[in-house]
Design a protein around this motif. Structure first.
Motif, PDB file in Angstrom:
ATOM      1  N   ILE A 200       0.802  -1.220   0.000  1.00 22.10           N
ATOM      2  CA  ILE A 200       0.000   0.000   0.000  1.00 22.10           C
ATOM      3  C   ILE A 200       0.841   1.278   0.000  1.00 22.10           C
ATOM      4  O   ILE A 200       0.282   2.370   0.016  1.00 22.10           O
ATOM      5  N   THR A 201       2.155   1.136  -0.033  1.00 20.15           N
ATOM      6  CA  THR A 201       3.036   2.309  -0.033  1.00 20.15           C
ATOM      7  C   THR A 201       3.246   2.807  -1.460  1.00 20.15           C
ATOM      8  O   THR A 201       3.671   2.050  -2.328  1.00 20.15           O
ATOM      9  N   ASP A 202       2.925   4.075  -1.685  1.00 23.82           N
ATOM     10  CA  ASP A 202       3.165   4.672  -2.996  1.00 23.82           C
ATOM     11  C   ASP A 202       4.662   4.781  -3.233  1.00 23.82           C
ATOM     12  O   ASP A 202       5.419   5.101  -2.332  1.00 23.82           O
ATOM     13  N   GLY A 203       5.077   4.533  -4.458  1.00 24.78           N
ATOM     14  CA  GLY A 203       6.489   4.640  -4.811  1.00 24.78           C
ATOM     15  C   GLY A 203       7.199   3.308  -4.878  1.00 24.78           C
ATOM     16  O   GLY A 203       8.307   3.226  -5.390  1.00 24.78           O
ATOM     17  N   ILE A 204       6.578   2.235  -4.380  1.00 19.69           N
ATOM     18  CA  ILE A 204       7.197   0.916  -4.465  1.00 19.69           C
ATOM     19  C   ILE A 204       6.644   0.205  -5.696  1.00 19.69           C
ATOM     20  O   ILE A 204       5.432   0.037  -5.846  1.00 19.69           O
ATOM     21  N   ILE A 205       7.559  -0.195  -6.579  1.00 15.63           N
ATOM     22  CA  ILE A 205       7.156  -0.883  -7.807  1.00 15.63           C
ATOM     23  C   ILE A 205       6.980  -2.373  -7.541  1.00 15.63           C
ATOM     24  O   ILE A 205       5.982  -2.969  -7.933  1.00 15.63           O
ATOM     25  N   ARG A 206       7.963  -3.000  -6.897  1.00 17.44           N
ATOM     26  CA  ARG A 206       7.920  -4.430  -6.573  1.00 17.44           C
ATOM     27  C   ARG A 206       8.635  -4.658  -5.255  1.00 17.44           C
ATOM     28  O   ARG A 206       9.486  -3.888  -4.842  1.00 17.44           O
ATOM     29  N   ARG A 207       8.315  -5.810  -4.606  1.00 20.31           N
ATOM     30  CA  ARG A 207       9.012  -6.210  -3.382  1.00 20.31           C
ATOM     31  C   ARG A 207       9.064  -7.719  -3.320  1.00 20.31           C
ATOM     32  O   ARG A 207       8.219  -8.412  -3.877  1.00 20.31           O
TER      33      ARG A 207
END
Length: 93
Positions: free
Chosen positions: A81-88
């Motif tokens: 749900i964090t904006d700015g993260i593309i993948r994890r």
């Protein structure tokens, strides 16, 4: 506690302050939940293997930490749900 690695890719258009803020957010989440961050490596901007959301580059960050399994579930949720993260990706060492 178990040892884990979390590799996540940030949007490269974020400012340096925004990138550091997201990195600190995840480090604080681990430490405040009773875990321990061993190290955080900032790999910098690298080319993605394939385009994700029309982006061809991303800012890679690798965090090594020790924590309980319940924290891993929370990290996945927060990263989603964090904006700015593309993948994890979180893996057990």
């Amino acid at each position: 506690m178990t040892k884990y690695e979390m590799l996540y890719i940030l949007d490269p258009v974020l400012s340096d302050e925004a990138k550091e803020s997201i990195i600190k957010k995840f480090e604080d989440l681990v430490t405040l939940s009773g875990g321990a961050v061993e190290k955080t490596d900032r790999w910098g901007i690298r080319k993605l293997q394939y385009p994700i959301n029309y982006k061809t580059e991303g800012f890679y960050v690798l965090m090594t930490f020790e924590a309980e399994k319940t924290l891993v579930v929370e990290l996945k949720r927060v990263a989603g749900i964090t904006d700015g993260i593309i993948r994890r990706l979180i893996t057990k060492i």
